[in-house]
Write a protein that holds these residues in place. Structure first.
Motif, short mmCIF file in Angstrom:
data_model
loop_
_atom_site.label_atom_id
_atom_site.label_comp_id
_atom_site.label_asym_id
_atom_site.label_seq_id
_atom_site.Cartn_x
_atom_site.Cartn_y
_atom_site.Cartn_z
N THR A 1 24.00 81.48 101.27
CA THR A 1 23.13 80.33 101.44
C THR A 1 23.69 79.11 100.73
O THR A 1 23.69 78.00 101.27
CB THR A 1 21.70 80.64 100.93
OG1 THR A 1 21.17 81.73 101.70
CG2 THR A 1 20.79 79.44 101.05
N LEU A 2 24.22 79.29 99.53
CA LEU A 2 24.82 78.17 98.80
C LEU A 2 26.03 77.62 99.56
O LEU A 2 26.23 76.40 99.61
CB LEU A 2 25.23 78.61 97.39
CG LEU A 2 24.08 78.87 96.43
CD1 LEU A 2 24.61 79.48 95.13
CD2 LEU A 2 23.29 77.60 96.16
N LEU A 3 26.83 78.50 100.15
CA LEU A 3 27.97 78.05 100.95
C LEU A 3 27.51 77.24 102.16
O LEU A 3 28.10 76.19 102.48
CB LEU A 3 28.81 79.24 101.40
CG LEU A 3 29.62 79.95 100.31
CD1 LEU A 3 30.12 81.29 100.80
CD2 LEU A 3 30.75 79.06 99.83
N LEU A 4 26.45 77.69 102.81
CA LEU A 4 25.91 76.96 103.97
C LEU A 4 25.37 75.60 103.54
O LEU A 4 25.60 74.58 104.21
CB LEU A 4 24.83 77.78 104.66
CG LEU A 4 25.30 79.01 105.41
CD1 LEU A 4 24.12 79.90 105.79
CD2 LEU A 4 26.10 78.61 106.64
N ILE A 5 24.63 75.56 102.44
CA ILE A 5 24.08 74.29 101.95
C ILE A 5 25.21 73.32 101.63
O ILE A 5 25.17 72.15 102.02
CB ILE A 5 23.18 74.52 100.72
CG1 ILE A 5 21.91 75.26 101.13
CG2 ILE A 5 22.84 73.20 100.04
CD1 ILE A 5 21.06 75.75 99.95
N ALA A 6 26.22 73.79 100.92
CA ALA A 6 27.36 72.93 100.57
C ALA A 6 28.03 72.38 101.82
O ALA A 6 28.38 71.19 101.88
CB ALA A 6 28.37 73.71 99.72
N ASP A 7 28.18 73.22 102.83
CA ASP A 7 28.80 72.78 104.08
C ASP A 7 27.97 71.70 104.76
O ASP A 7 28.51 70.67 105.19
CB ASP A 7 28.99 73.98 105.01
CG ASP A 7 29.73 73.60 106.29
OD1 ASP A 7 30.89 73.17 106.19
OD2 ASP A 7 29.12 73.72 107.37
N VAL A 8 26.66 71.90 104.85
CA VAL A 8 25.79 70.92 105.49
C VAL A 8 25.81 69.60 104.72
O VAL A 8 25.81 68.52 105.31
CB VAL A 8 24.34 71.46 105.59
CG1 VAL A 8 23.36 70.38 106.01
CG2 VAL A 8 24.29 72.62 106.57
N LEU A 9 25.85 69.68 103.40
CA LEU A 9 25.84 68.46 102.57
C LEU A 9 27.22 67.81 102.49
O LEU A 9 27.34 66.69 101.98
CB LEU A 9 25.33 68.79 101.17
CG LEU A 9 23.89 69.32 101.10
CD1 LEU A 9 23.52 69.65 99.67
CD2 LEU A 9 22.91 68.32 101.71
N GLY A 10 28.24 68.51 102.94
CA GLY A 10 29.59 67.95 102.93
C GLY A 10 30.20 67.87 101.54
O GLY A 10 30.97 66.95 101.25
N VAL A 11 29.85 68.84 100.68
CA VAL A 11 30.39 68.87 99.33
C VAL A 11 30.97 70.25 99.06
O VAL A 11 30.55 71.23 99.67
CB VAL A 11 29.32 68.53 98.26
CG1 VAL A 11 28.77 67.13 98.46
CG2 VAL A 11 28.20 69.54 98.27
N PRO A 12 31.92 70.34 98.13
CA PRO A 12 32.41 71.67 97.77
C PRO A 12 31.33 72.44 97.01
O PRO A 12 30.52 71.84 96.29
CB PRO A 12 33.61 71.39 96.86
CG PRO A 12 33.57 69.95 96.52
CD PRO A 12 32.61 69.27 97.44
N LEU A 13 31.31 73.73 97.15
CA LEU A 13 30.34 74.57 96.44
C LEU A 13 30.37 74.30 94.95
O LEU A 13 29.33 74.25 94.29
CB LEU A 13 30.60 76.05 96.74
CG LEU A 13 29.72 77.05 96.00
CD1 LEU A 13 28.24 76.85 96.36
CD2 LEU A 13 30.17 78.46 96.29
N SER A 14 31.57 74.09 94.41
CA SER A 14 31.70 73.87 92.97
C SER A 14 30.89 72.67 92.49
O SER A 14 30.43 72.65 91.36
CB SER A 14 33.17 73.72 92.58
OG SER A 14 33.73 72.60 93.25
#
Length: 77
Positions: free
Chosen positions: A60-73
């Motif tokens: 879920t965190l990976l999906l959120i980061a992708d949608v927001l256009g930011v790296p997970l880190s």
């Protein structure tokens, strides 16, 4: 056997990550509804992640980061 609650520092860190997710979402000019729909997830469940009331899975965190256009880190630093 009942599951024990996580330690206070984990709950505090979860809230901090939720704050970082919210900041990235606002910077991307997206609503909670837009992010939740893109994941896909129900908006109340997404809201609980931003509020730190629910632990998000790594997926879920990976999906959120992708949608927001930011790296997970950026969300978990």
């Amino acid at each position: 056997m009942p599951r024990s609650n996580p330690p206070d520092w984990v709950l505090a860190r979860r809230r901090q990550i939720g704050d970082q997710i919210r900041a990235a979402r606002l910077h991307a000019n997206l609503t909670q509804e837009a992010v939740a729909n893109a994941i896909p997830m129900e908006r109340p469940n997404y809201n609980r992640i931003e509020q730190g009331h629910s632990a998000a899975t790594l997926d879920t965190l990976l999906l959120i980061a992708d949608v927001l256009g930011v790296p997970l880190s950026e969300l978990v630093q």
